[in-house]
Design an enzyme around this catalytic site. Sequence first.
Site, PDB file in Angstrom:
ATOM      1  N   GLU A   2      -0.035   4.463   5.534  1.00  0.00           N
ATOM      2  CA  GLU A   2      -0.791   3.851   6.621  1.00  0.00           C
ATOM      3  C   GLU A   2      -2.130   4.582   6.743  1.00  0.00           C
ATOM      4  O   GLU A   2      -2.405   5.250   7.742  1.00  0.00           O
ATOM      5  CB  GLU A   2      -0.013   3.923   7.937  1.00  0.00           C
ATOM      6  CG  GLU A   2      -0.620   3.026   9.018  1.00  0.00           C
ATOM      7  CD  GLU A   2       0.067   3.185  10.361  1.00  0.00           C
ATOM      8  OE1 GLU A   2       0.249   2.158  11.039  1.00  0.00           O
ATOM      9  OE2 GLU A   2       0.416   4.315  10.728  1.00  0.00           O
ATOM     10  N   GLU A  35       7.059   5.438  18.286  1.00  0.00           N
ATOM     11  CA  GLU A  35       6.128   6.293  17.549  1.00  0.00           C
ATOM     12  C   GLU A  35       5.162   7.012  18.487  1.00  0.00           C
ATOM     13  O   GLU A  35       4.391   6.360  19.192  1.00  0.00           O
ATOM     14  CB  GLU A  35       5.322   5.457  16.551  1.00  0.00           C
ATOM     15  CG  GLU A  35       4.323   6.281  15.754  1.00  0.00           C
ATOM     16  CD  GLU A  35       3.437   5.445  14.845  1.00  0.00           C
ATOM     17  OE1 GLU A  35       2.887   5.999  13.889  1.00  0.00           O
ATOM     18  OE2 GLU A  35       3.313   4.225  15.110  1.00  0.00           O
TER      19      GLU A  35
END
Length: 251
Positions: A231, A134
């Site tokens: 998130e 990521e």
Amino acid sequence: MTAFSANLGFLWVDRPLPDAIRAAKAAGFDAVECHWPYETRAEDVKAALDETGLPMLGLNTIRGNPGENGLAALPGREDEAHAAIDQAIRYADAVGAGAVHVMAGFAAGPQARAMFERNLDYATSRTDRTILIEPLNRHDAPGYFLQTTGQAQEIIKSVSAPNLKLMFDCYHVGRTEGDILTRLTELLPLIGHIQFASVPDRGAPDHGELNYAEIFSHISKLGWTTPLGAEFKPRETDEITRWLTSFRSGG
């Protein structure tokens, strides 16, 4: 209807992980994911998942020492990186998590890239589960090795493992690169998971620079069906349920 996963690294952090899983189910989420669950017994997490019927989509490798943010791109730390990867895979196996996010850490340069690729080769060879990388934005994580989707794309192609995928966080990409819809379309074959939060404050996705109604619609049109990872950092616990209820009612 768009499916959502509750990221329990940010949501319901005021309670033990098994209770956070139950809260996600009660709120109407379709799945859960987490950051670092290792202080909670895997048996207790698995019991909560079985009780609620929610799948665990993924978890992270540990950050390392205080002040660090991953180990996999740090030259000279290969043994620790392997141990962190093994730990994450064991826990993922125990709870049935679909993916492991291998955190790169603070590093730069060709040696760091070579180390990261070697550790990703190790991770992908150790499991059939998806291994995720990521890019983190330079504002929140200055000095993090992996900063852009282009950089991630190069590394994924270089490692060339079928289970190595991109974690596309709309928040991080929005803060660093923008042009979310185009990047989602172009990178879709490499994406293993999608996350979201408002830009720039990382709050609930009902405000800010990104139009999430449009983004979620676009993702659905691309044929994506896996739950999207919520998130975001709620200002208060009730905001989590309010946002999900409002979005699903069209409010």
